[in-house]
Design a protein around this motif. Structure first.
Motif, PDB file in Angstrom:
ATOM      1  N   LEU A 147      81.470  79.649  56.281  1.00  0.00           N
ATOM      2  CA  LEU A 147      80.346  78.715  56.284  1.00  0.00           C
ATOM      3  C   LEU A 147      79.338  78.992  57.392  1.00  0.00           C
ATOM      4  CD1 LEU A 147      82.184  75.335  55.540  1.00  0.00           C
ATOM      5  CD2 LEU A 147      81.132  76.942  53.934  1.00  0.00           C
ATOM      6  N   SER A 148      79.722  79.823  58.384  1.00  0.00           N
ATOM      7  CA  SER A 148      78.807  80.131  59.506  1.00  0.00           C
ATOM      8  C   SER A 148      78.250  78.859  60.121  1.00  0.00           C
ATOM      9  CB  SER A 148      77.660  81.037  59.036  1.00  0.00           C
ATOM     10  OG  SER A 148      78.136  82.240  58.484  1.00  0.00           O
ATOM     11  N   THR A 149      79.125  77.916  60.471  1.00  0.00           N
ATOM     12  CA  THR A 149      78.697  76.608  60.942  1.00  0.00           C
ATOM     13  C   THR A 149      77.829  76.645  62.191  1.00  0.00           C
ATOM     14  OG1 THR A 149      80.794  76.415  62.137  1.00  0.00           O
ATOM     15  CG2 THR A 149      80.674  75.414  59.937  1.00  0.00           C
ATOM     16  N   ASP A 201      88.905  77.104  66.933  1.00  0.00           N
ATOM     17  CA  ASP A 201      88.626  75.845  66.242  1.00  0.00           C
ATOM     18  C   ASP A 201      87.298  75.874  65.487  1.00  0.00           C
ATOM     19  OD1 ASP A 201      86.909  75.923  68.408  1.00  0.00           O
ATOM     20  OD2 ASP A 201      87.970  74.360  69.512  1.00  0.00           O
ATOM     21  N   ASP A 202      86.616  77.029  65.457  1.00  0.00           N
ATOM     22  CA  ASP A 202      85.312  77.193  64.805  1.00  0.00           C
ATOM     23  C   ASP A 202      84.200  76.422  65.528  1.00  0.00           C
ATOM     24  OD1 ASP A 202      83.920  78.432  62.438  1.00  0.00           O
ATOM     25  OD2 ASP A 202      83.377  76.342  62.065  1.00  0.00           O
ATOM     26  N   VAL A 203      84.444  76.031  66.771  1.00  0.00           N
ATOM     27  CA  VAL A 203      83.437  75.305  67.554  1.00  0.00           C
ATOM     28  C   VAL A 203      83.253  76.026  68.877  1.00  0.00           C
ATOM     29  CG1 VAL A 203      82.810  73.124  68.673  1.00  0.00           C
ATOM     30  CG2 VAL A 203      84.052  73.107  66.493  1.00  0.00           C
ATOM     31  N   ALA A 221      78.162  73.757  54.137  1.00  0.00           N
ATOM     32  CA  ALA A 221      78.119  74.257  55.503  1.00  0.00           C
ATOM     33  C   ALA A 221      77.461  73.238  56.423  1.00  0.00           C
ATOM     34  CB  ALA A 221      77.375  75.585  55.551  1.00  0.00           C
ATOM     35  N   VAL A 222      76.375  72.634  55.972  1.00  0.00           N
ATOM     36  CA  VAL A 222      75.693  71.612  56.768  1.00  0.00           C
ATOM     37  C   VAL A 222      76.576  70.382  56.919  1.00  0.00           C
ATOM     38  CG1 VAL A 222      73.653  70.118  56.912  1.00  0.00           C
ATOM     39  CG2 VAL A 222      73.441  72.454  56.018  1.00  0.00           C
TER      40      VAL A 222
END
Length: 283
Positions: A147-149, A201-203, A221-222
């Motif tokens: 998702l490329s957050t 954690d993708d953050v 993703a948003v």
């Protein structure tokens, strides 16, 4: 011929005795994570099970070479994070399985040849694999990296490269072990993993522009980059550049629990057998 046979027999016995230095290891315990969604070193409310298998070899009475495979699960949730103010309104969460291969060196502070109890420490190198995912409000499991957050891999953010799901770590820690018998020892162990990523954690960094993210990766993703609108008191998607995580500090994960080690033979000495010198024939 008899002399050769005798020496061969002693060589085989010596090899068997050296096998006394090998141990089969079993680990069972819990896994924990520390990062942007969980600030405490260990939070038992977010602990997950972990299990491992391995082998070790006694280099000496105090130094042990150890290798092992460990599998565990970790999680973090803003709703349970008590170390950051108002972080619950971000409403992010993740889970991931961790698979790890480790090679390390262990040092017993006391000689277990003469004692039954000893503290120990270890350090080494590991390769691990992770893949963070979350659960939507509808209960669907969604992996987060694609998702490329935070804009990873998008042309509009060239400095934000996609993170690798398989990486190196530095495991270290210690514990205390007890010799139940010559064959069997049990210990309590805490193992920390120094990581080189902040994306367990993708953050990590700041929010990217929601329209840019929408056009590149879609509405989901948003929705999952910021979930404050799902909770009471939350707000809409923050503006571009607003802080999402803290890139100054890398993530960690931990394994803690019981380690059982079984010696393949009960002889503690591990001394080899010598072939006698060839006898001189007297004429």
């Amino acid at each position: 011929m008899k002399q050769i046979s005798f020496c061969l027999t002693l060589s085989l016995l010596s090899f068997a005795v050296s096998a006394q230095k090998f141990h089969a290891d079993l680990f069972a315990g819990i896994a924990n994570y520390q990062g942007d969604l969980q600030g405490k070193r260990i939070d038992f409310s977010q602990s997950k099970p972990a299990i491992g298998l391995g082998a070790s070899y006694e280099l000496s009475n105090k130094f042990i070479l150890r290798a092992g495979f460990t599998y565990g699960k970790i999680e973090g949730n803003d709703k349970k994070n008590t170390t950051a103010k108002d972080i619950e309104f971000r409403n992010l969460s993740f889970r991931s399985s961790i698979t790890e291969l480790q090679l390390g060196l262990e040092y017993n502070l006391l000689d277990l040849t003469y004692r039954d109890l000893s503290p120990y420490a270890f350090a080494g190198v590991a390769v691990y694999h992770f893949n963070p995912y979350t659960t939507t409000a509808a209960g669907n499991k969604v992996f987060l990296k694609p998702l490329s957050t935070e804009g990873q891999g998008l042309s509009q953010y060239p400095d934000r490269k996609p993170y690798n799901l398989t990486q190196f770590a530095i495991p270290f820690g210690g514990g205390i072990k007890y010799m139940i018998s010559d064959n069997l020892q049990v210990g309590l162990e805490l193992g920390l993993r120094k990581l080189f990523t902040d994306h367990l954690d993708d953050v990590s960094m700041s929010y990217v522009d929601s329209a840019t993210l929408f056009n590149a990766r879609g509405a989901q993703a948003v929705d999952l980059a910021y979930r404050g609108d799902e909770v009471a008191g939350g707000s809409l998607y923050p503006g571009e550049g607003a802080q999402r995580g803290n890139p100054k500090y890398k993530d960690w994960y931990y394994f803690s629990g019981i380690r059982i080690s079984y010696r393949l033979n009960s002889n503690r000495s591990g001394k080899g057998l010598a072939c006698p010198a060839k006898a001189h024939t007297v004429y």
